[in-house]
Design a protein around this motif. Structure first.
Motif, mmCIF file in Angstrom:
data_model
loop_
_atom_site.group_PDB
_atom_site.id
_atom_site.type_symbol
_atom_site.label_atom_id
_atom_site.label_comp_id
_atom_site.label_asym_id
_atom_site.label_seq_id
_atom_site.Cartn_x
_atom_site.Cartn_y
_atom_site.Cartn_z
ATOM 1 N N MET A 67 0.819 -1.225 0.000
ATOM 2 C CA MET A 67 0.000 0.000 0.000
ATOM 3 C C MET A 67 0.848 1.270 0.000
ATOM 4 N N HIS A 68 0.333 2.330 -0.605
ATOM 5 C CA HIS A 68 0.910 3.686 -0.581
ATOM 6 C C HIS A 68 2.178 3.869 -1.421
ATOM 7 N N GLY A 94 -4.609 -4.865 -7.337
ATOM 8 C CA GLY A 94 -5.439 -3.698 -7.054
ATOM 9 C C GLY A 94 -4.649 -2.412 -7.193
ATOM 10 N N THR A 125 -6.489 5.893 -14.651
ATOM 11 C CA THR A 125 -6.171 7.280 -14.297
ATOM 12 C C THR A 125 -4.682 7.561 -14.535
ATOM 13 N N LYS A 136 2.949 11.469 1.766
ATOM 14 C CA LYS A 136 2.355 11.049 0.493
ATOM 15 C C LYS A 136 2.248 12.237 -0.457
ATOM 16 N N GLN A 155 -10.150 -12.783 -12.718
ATOM 17 C CA GLN A 155 -9.136 -12.273 -11.777
ATOM 18 C C GLN A 155 -9.768 -11.684 -10.517
ATOM 19 N N PRO A 160 -12.035 -11.245 -1.563
ATOM 20 C CA PRO A 160 -12.970 -11.604 -0.486
ATOM 21 C C PRO A 160 -14.214 -10.702 -0.504
ATOM 22 N N HIS A 174 -15.906 7.656 -6.577
ATOM 23 C CA HIS A 174 -15.349 8.383 -7.727
ATOM 24 C C HIS A 174 -16.486 8.948 -8.588
ATOM 25 N N LEU A 230 -13.073 9.140 -12.325
ATOM 26 C CA LEU A 230 -11.952 9.621 -11.497
ATOM 27 C C LEU A 230 -10.799 10.134 -12.359
ATOM 28 N N HIS A 253 -7.464 2.331 2.838
ATOM 29 C CA HIS A 253 -7.988 3.168 1.757
ATOM 30 C C HIS A 253 -9.481 2.921 1.442
HETATM 31 P P1 NAD Z 1 -4.915 -3.047 -2.756
HETATM 32 O O1 NAD Z 1 -4.354 -3.043 -4.116
HETATM 33 O O2 NAD Z 1 -4.095 -2.463 -1.655
HETATM 34 O O3 NAD Z 1 -5.278 -4.567 -2.392
HETATM 35 C C1 NAD Z 1 -5.696 -4.909 -1.080
HETATM 36 C C2 NAD Z 1 -5.307 -6.365 -0.774
HETATM 37 O O4 NAD Z 1 -6.155 -7.232 -1.520
HETATM 38 C C3 NAD Z 1 -3.869 -6.722 -1.164
HETATM 39 O O5 NAD Z 1 -3.311 -7.541 -0.175
HETATM 40 C C4 NAD Z 1 -4.045 -7.510 -2.447
HETATM 41 O O6 NAD Z 1 -3.015 -8.442 -2.660
HETATM 42 C C5 NAD Z 1 -5.386 -8.181 -2.227
HETATM 43 N N1 NAD Z 1 -6.101 -8.476 -3.468
HETATM 44 C C6 NAD Z 1 -6.318 -7.643 -4.508
HETATM 45 N N2 NAD Z 1 -7.054 -8.266 -5.445
HETATM 46 C C7 NAD Z 1 -7.295 -9.513 -4.999
HETATM 47 C C8 NAD Z 1 -8.007 -10.632 -5.516
HETATM 48 N N3 NAD Z 1 -8.669 -10.570 -6.676
HETATM 49 N N4 NAD Z 1 -8.030 -11.747 -4.787
HETATM 50 C C9 NAD Z 1 -7.417 -11.815 -3.571
HETATM 51 N N5 NAD Z 1 -6.742 -10.785 -3.021
HETATM 52 C C10 NAD Z 1 -6.688 -9.665 -3.729
HETATM 53 O O7 NAD Z 1 -6.356 -2.380 -2.685
HETATM 54 P P2 NAD Z 1 -7.077 -1.282 -3.592
HETATM 55 O O8 NAD Z 1 -8.191 -0.782 -2.773
HETATM 56 O O9 NAD Z 1 -7.358 -1.814 -4.940
HETATM 57 O O10 NAD Z 1 -5.982 -0.150 -3.805
HETATM 58 C C11 NAD Z 1 -5.721 0.831 -2.818
HETATM 59 C C12 NAD Z 1 -4.561 1.695 -3.243
HETATM 60 O O11 NAD Z 1 -4.742 2.175 -4.565
HETATM 61 C C13 NAD Z 1 -4.413 2.933 -2.374
HETATM 62 O O12 NAD Z 1 -3.049 3.169 -2.095
HETATM 63 C C14 NAD Z 1 -4.969 4.058 -3.221
HETATM 64 O O13 NAD Z 1 -4.413 5.299 -2.930
HETATM 65 C C15 NAD Z 1 -4.628 3.585 -4.612
HETATM 66 N N6 NAD Z 1 -5.549 4.117 -5.641
HETATM 67 C C16 NAD Z 1 -5.029 4.951 -6.567
HETATM 68 C C17 NAD Z 1 -5.840 5.473 -7.559
HETATM 69 C C18 NAD Z 1 -5.266 6.379 -8.605
HETATM 70 O O14 NAD Z 1 -5.965 6.795 -9.503
HETATM 71 N N7 NAD Z 1 -4.001 6.707 -8.526
HETATM 72 C C19 NAD Z 1 -7.201 5.114 -7.607
HETATM 73 C C20 NAD Z 1 -7.704 4.256 -6.638
HETATM 74 C C21 NAD Z 1 -6.863 3.742 -5.654
#
Ligand code: NAD
Length: 355
Positions: A67-68, A94, A125, A136, A155, A160, A174, A230, A253
């Motif tokens: 993360m981050h 993610g 984005t 950050k 995928q 979960p 968004h 977004l 997040h």
């Molecule tokens: P994440 O990517 O942190 O994933 C969370 C957890 O879920 C991780 O441990 C990952 O391995 C697990 N995971 C993801 N997909 C899975 C799947 N299909 N099956 C099992 N486990 C899975 O979570 P997130 O909410 O997608 O992303 C958050 C981060 O993305 C934040 O840092 C946020 O700031 C950033 N973000 C950025 C933008 C942008 O436009 N720049 C937009 C949205 C989020």
């Protein structure tokens, strides 16, 4: 209709069940042949499978995304990339994984293919958030935007149920803010309404059966539309407050977005009546769309207060102070007293009122 500007980012969207199998062809289309696959430690097995699907076009795997997007992790990934002379990046994961690929792309100019596995929307984005020494920063550049996005529902089946729900609410946030964005335009408004509706109409089915391919496909379609909102128009109070809370108290997040959204919308309700009407329609309610989201959070079994995800009880003043720094556009001015009431209600999970 008000005057508007319409700018959209270039996008190649490859959407459909099983289409990860086309990844090698997408690498070739980018005139590349040495891909670095990026994922998290938790998704290592999926990363290895993807490397296998790439055949000779897959040369290395980096499973250290966290993360981050800390710059130390980016530096470690950069070494792997250079050691293997990679010429393209593939993010499987993610927002955290996609963030790392973006950080590498902006440093190297290499093209990226994103295969999202959550509903966060980062894949469409041109924005990158990174952390260095706990601070950050966010930047925007054309090289940050992935060249190709493969939306393969398969995928997402392992995501979960609880994470699916909070991630979906992150996506809805968004689109909700796009409705009253300073740069709102009628095309993004269409996408926002459709994206929210696609997500909310299928969330219960996903929670009942996380393997429901039809429901998952519709949620992924919604997430793409919400992510496009977004990536296209500026956000407002809600994204600002989530950024503040994430940075100040290291809150997770997606859950922060999910919990805070009803409060942010209630704050803006009177200043953005047209947006609230569209939001109500998307959510299938008569009015007060923030209450529909507040109730949804409870129905889906998500955490319902900022306290439950780690915000300290004495954190309100700091949150207010940080929210008032670096002014952010919002249809209603950000003011200390109503913001304090908003944070107080969100801290304990009380129903949002007219702040
Ligand atoms: P994440 O990517 O942190 O994933 C969370 C957890 O879920 C991780 O441990 C990952 O391995 C697990 N995971 C993801 N997909 C899975 C799947 N299909 N099956 C099992 N486990 C899975 O979570 P997130 O909410 O997608 O992303 C958050 C981060 O993305 C934040 O840092 C946020 O700031 C950033 N973000 C950025 C933008 C942008 O436009 N720049 C937009 C949205 C989020």
């Amino acid at each position: 209709m008000k005057a508007f500007n319409y700018n959209i980012n270039p996008a190649r969207i490859v959407f459909g069940e099983g289409r990860t199998s086309e990844v090698a062809a997408e690498v070739a289309r980018l005139q590349a042949g040495r891909a670095l696959v990026i994922t998290t430690a938790a998704q290592q097995a999926d990363g290895e499978k993807l490397l296998g699907e790439l055949g000779s076009a897959g040369v290395a795997l980096f499973c250290g995304a966290v993360m981050h997007t800390p710059v130390e992790v980016t530096a470690a990934a950069l070494e792997v990339l250079r050691a293997h002379e990679c010429d393209c990046l593939i993010a499987l994961g993610g927002g955290s994984t996609i963030g790392l690929a973006k950080a590498l792309a902006v440093r190297t100019g290499l093209p990226q293919i994103a295969i999202p596995t959550t509903y966060a929307g980062s894949e469409v984005t041109p924005v990158l958030g990174e952390t260095e020494n706990g601070v950050k920063t966010t930047r925007k550049a054309d090289t940050i935007l992935p060249k190709v996005v493969i939306y393969d529902v398969l995928q997402t089946l392992s995501l979960p149920p609880q994470v699916s729900a909070s991630s979906a609410l992150n996506a809805i946030a968004h689109a909700a803010e796009a409705l009253y964005s300073e740069e709102a335009n009628p095309i993004i408004t269409l996408m926002a309404e459709e994206g929210i509706a696609a997500l909310v109409r299928h969330l219960d089915a996903i929670l009942a059966d996380p393997q429901d391919i039809e429901a998952r496909t519709m949620a992924q379609y919604g997430a793409w539309l919400c992510g496009t909102c977004l990536g296209t128009v500026g956000m407002a109070i809600h994204h600002k407050l989530c950024h503040v809370l994430g940075g100040a108290f290291n809150l997770p997040h997606a859950e922060t977005h999910a919990i805070l959204l009803p409060y942010s919308l209630a704050y803006n309700a009177e200043a953005a009546p047209h947006a609230m009407r569209i939001l109500s329609r998307a959510l299938g309610v008569e009015d007060k769309p923030w209450m529909a989201l507040y109730d949804m959070l409870r129905r889906l079994g998500l955490p319902t207060s900022l306290k439950a995800i780690g915000m300290p009880e004495d954190g309100i003043e700091r949150a207010v102070e940080l929210s008032l720094q670096a002014r952010y556009w919002n249809p209603r001015a950000l003011e200390a007293a109503p913001l304090r009431r908003l944070f107080q209600a969100a801290l304990t999970g009380d129903a949002p009122a007219a702040f």
